[in-house]
Design a protein around this motif. Structure first.
Motif, mmCIF file in Angstrom:
data_model
loop_
_atom_site.group_PDB
_atom_site.id
_atom_site.type_symbol
_atom_site.label_atom_id
_atom_site.label_comp_id
_atom_site.label_asym_id
_atom_site.label_seq_id
_atom_site.Cartn_x
_atom_site.Cartn_y
_atom_site.Cartn_z
ATOM 1 N N ALA A 24 0.849 -1.188 0.000
ATOM 2 C CA ALA A 24 0.000 0.000 0.000
ATOM 3 C C ALA A 24 0.885 1.239 0.000
ATOM 4 O O ALA A 24 1.903 1.295 0.699
ATOM 5 N N VAL A 25 0.519 2.235 -0.779
ATOM 6 C CA VAL A 25 1.277 3.476 -0.883
ATOM 7 C C VAL A 25 0.522 4.564 -0.125
ATOM 8 O O VAL A 25 -0.584 4.933 -0.530
ATOM 9 N N PRO A 26 1.081 5.094 0.965
ATOM 10 C CA PRO A 26 0.374 6.130 1.731
ATOM 11 C C PRO A 26 0.270 7.440 0.951
ATOM 12 O O PRO A 26 1.242 7.914 0.367
ATOM 13 N N ILE A 27 -0.936 7.997 0.937
ATOM 14 C CA ILE A 27 -1.210 9.274 0.285
ATOM 15 C C ILE A 27 -1.867 10.196 1.299
ATOM 16 O O ILE A 27 -2.714 9.763 2.081
ATOM 17 N N ARG A 70 -3.980 26.465 0.903
ATOM 18 C CA ARG A 70 -4.501 27.766 1.332
ATOM 19 C C ARG A 70 -4.654 28.707 0.145
ATOM 20 O O ARG A 70 -5.564 29.548 0.124
ATOM 21 N N LEU A 71 -3.790 28.548 -0.850
ATOM 22 C CA LEU A 71 -3.833 29.393 -2.035
ATOM 23 C C LEU A 71 -4.787 28.864 -3.103
ATOM 24 O O LEU A 71 -4.835 29.390 -4.214
ATOM 25 N N GLY A 72 -5.535 27.816 -2.772
ATOM 26 C CA GLY A 72 -6.575 27.346 -3.672
ATOM 27 C C GLY A 72 -6.228 26.189 -4.567
ATOM 28 O O GLY A 72 -6.962 25.889 -5.508
ATOM 29 N N VAL A 73 -5.089 25.489 -4.283
ATOM 30 C CA VAL A 73 -4.676 24.361 -5.117
ATOM 31 C C VAL A 73 -5.011 23.052 -4.404
ATOM 32 O O VAL A 73 -4.508 22.802 -3.309
ATOM 33 N N PRO A 74 -5.852 22.191 -4.989
ATOM 34 C CA PRO A 74 -6.063 20.861 -4.422
ATOM 35 C C PRO A 74 -4.843 19.997 -4.697
ATOM 36 O O PRO A 74 -4.295 20.026 -5.806
ATOM 37 N N LEU A 75 -4.407 19.236 -3.710
ATOM 38 C CA LEU A 75 -3.187 18.459 -3.926
ATOM 39 C C LEU A 75 -3.109 17.274 -2.993
ATOM 40 O O LEU A 75 -3.897 17.121 -2.058
ATOM 41 N N ALA A 76 -2.113 16.428 -3.260
ATOM 42 C CA ALA A 76 -1.824 15.268 -2.429
ATOM 43 C C ALA A 76 -0.322 15.070 -2.392
ATOM 44 O O ALA A 76 0.407 15.482 -3.300
ATOM 45 N N THR A 77 0.148 14.463 -1.303
ATOM 46 C CA THR A 77 1.550 14.062 -1.194
ATOM 47 C C THR A 77 1.586 12.547 -1.023
ATOM 48 O O THR A 77 0.595 11.933 -0.613
ATOM 49 N N VAL A 78 2.722 11.952 -1.338
ATOM 50 C CA VAL A 78 2.824 10.492 -1.297
ATOM 51 C C VAL A 78 4.085 10.078 -0.558
ATOM 52 O O VAL A 78 5.148 10.682 -0.725
ATOM 53 N N ASP A 79 3.956 9.063 0.264
ATOM 54 C CA ASP A 79 5.078 8.546 1.053
ATOM 55 C C ASP A 79 5.670 7.342 0.326
ATOM 56 O O ASP A 79 5.515 6.194 0.739
ATOM 57 N N HIS A 80 6.349 7.619 -0.781
ATOM 58 C CA HIS A 80 6.957 6.541 -1.552
ATOM 59 C C HIS A 80 8.098 5.904 -0.767
ATOM 60 O O HIS A 80 8.670 6.508 0.140
ATOM 61 N N ARG A 81 8.421 4.678 -1.134
ATOM 62 C CA ARG A 81 9.539 3.999 -0.479
ATOM 63 C C ARG A 81 10.856 4.698 -0.794
ATOM 64 O O ARG A 81 10.988 5.343 -1.840
ATOM 65 N N LEU A 82 11.804 4.559 0.135
ATOM 66 C CA LEU A 82 13.079 5.253 0.024
ATOM 67 C C LEU A 82 14.203 4.285 -0.328
ATOM 68 O O LEU A 82 14.142 3.087 -0.032
ATOM 69 N N ALA A 83 15.251 4.838 -0.938
ATOM 70 C CA ALA A 83 16.450 4.067 -1.256
ATOM 71 C C ALA A 83 17.293 3.872 -0.002
ATOM 72 O O ALA A 83 17.098 4.557 1.017
ATOM 73 N N ASP A 108 5.764 3.409 -6.876
ATOM 74 C CA ASP A 108 4.874 3.970 -5.855
ATOM 75 C C ASP A 108 4.252 5.277 -6.331
ATOM 76 O O ASP A 108 3.057 5.524 -6.148
ATOM 77 N N VAL A 109 5.086 6.134 -6.916
ATOM 78 C CA VAL A 109 4.597 7.424 -7.402
ATOM 79 C C VAL A 109 3.557 7.208 -8.499
ATOM 80 O O VAL A 109 2.515 7.893 -8.530
ATOM 81 N N LEU A 110 3.795 6.253 -9.393
ATOM 82 C CA LEU A 110 2.827 6.000 -10.460
ATOM 83 C C LEU A 110 1.509 5.486 -9.908
ATOM 84 O O LEU A 110 0.435 5.864 -10.397
ATOM 85 N N GLN A 111 1.561 4.606 -8.898
ATOM 86 C CA GLN A 111 0.321 4.132 -8.286
ATOM 87 C C GLN A 111 -0.460 5.312 -7.710
ATOM 88 O O GLN A 111 -1.681 5.422 -7.894
ATOM 89 N N ALA A 112 0.244 6.187 -6.998
ATOM 90 C CA ALA A 112 -0.421 7.347 -6.407
ATOM 91 C C ALA A 112 -0.970 8.266 -7.494
ATOM 92 O O ALA A 112 -2.090 8.778 -7.378
ATOM 93 N N TYR A 113 -0.193 8.482 -8.552
ATOM 94 C CA TYR A 113 -0.646 9.370 -9.621
ATOM 95 C C TYR A 113 -1.934 8.851 -10.263
ATOM 96 O O TYR A 113 -2.871 9.619 -10.534
#
Length: 289
Positions: A24-27, A70-83, A108-113
């Motif tokens: 599972a990829v945390p978003i 706050r500036l009006g942009v909807p967004l998400a961040t992702v906790d991809h695995r690290l090297a 991971d990033v592609l799954q989240a995207y």
């Protein structure tokens, strides 16, 4: 696909996961406040950290996301695995998560995207800072190649994109103080090799898109630091996109050093986030409904 929604005490955010049953990829989602402007794409924002450190709570992820929301942009961040930590491969990630090498963080990033694009009727933008910018560029190419919903744009803050870091010819643009050592080009090249491991990963366009075919790349925003060894790669990649006919907006913030988005109290933090929000609001494009 699994998701769980939780209230996040740090701001207008919710947490969830996406991925196959074995991973599972945390978003973390951030709702735009004030309410999003019609046709504003959703940004997937990726933190930096040399591929081997960082997470959802670092300022370069959470504080940036809060300010953009706050500036009006909807967004998400992702906790991809690290090297792995360079030279310390035995060090594990938080909560015992295994450390991995390319291409798994990109997967991971592609799954989240794909999850974010499916939930974003006005399109999605990929973006990130430092190593996160490299991942965002690679994910953009992967999405274009594999038939995923194409990104509406790409945002890069002081990113690097080449397997071997180019050198600044102008000494005034180079890193200063302790970063003359920690961000020396040879040290950055070690970081890149650590990310891909042994084999031919350095030449893979999905590891380091710089120097490869970027035809079809969406419009892109570059915000680079003035005194930063990594900016030589960012400047070059911006020029490569421009030569391929991509609509590129390229800014260098005077007097700045690498990772200024990790310091919310700095004036350049506010300057850069305002530039990103304005650019994304202007990135509305027709999308299939």
């Amino acid at each position: 696909m699994r998701r769980r929604q939780l209230t996040h005490a740090g701001g207008p955010a919710a947490s969830g996961t996406t991925g196959q049953s074995d991973h599972a990829v945390p978003i973390r989602w951030y709702e735009a406040s004030p309410a999003r402007t019609a046709d504003t794409p959703t940004l997937l924002w990726l933190h930096g950290g040399g591929f081997f450190r960082g997470g959802l709570d670092q300022p370069e992820a959470h504080a940036v996301a809060q300010e953009l929301a706050r500036l009006g942009v909807p967004l998400a961040t992702v906790d991809h695995r690290l090297a792995p930590v360079p030279g310390l491969a035995w060090v594990r990630q938080r909560a015992g998560r295994p450390r991995v090498r390319f291409p798994l963080p990109l997967d991971d990033v592609l799954q989240a995207y794909r999850t974010i694009a499916a939930r974003s009727p006005d399109g999605a933008v990929l973006g990130g800072a430092s190593a996160g910018a490299c991942l965002a560029a690679a994910a953009t190419l992967r999405a274009l190649d594999d038939g995923s919903s194409p990104p509406a744009g790409a945002v890069f803050a002081y990113g690097f994109f080449h397997p071997v870091h180019p050198r600044h010819h102008d000494a005034r643009r180079r890193s200063r103080r302790h970063r003359r050592i920690t961000h020396a080009p040879w040290a950055l090249d070690v970081m890149n090799r650590n990310y891909v491991g042994r084999g031919g990963g350095l030449s893979d366009r999905f590891a380091f898109p710089g120097g490869h075919d970027v035809g079809g790349f969406p419009r892109a925003l570059f915000i680079n630091a003035e005194h930063d060894n990594m900016a030589a790669s960012g400047d070059l990649f911006g020029a490569e996109l421009g030569a391929a006919g991509v609509d590129v907006a390229h800014h260098v913030l005077p007097g700045t050093r690498h990772a200024f988005l990790n310091r919310p109290a700095l004036t350049e933090f506010s300057t850069a986030t305002a530039m990103i929000a304005s650019w994304i609001r202007d990135t509305a494009v027709p999308v299939d409904r």
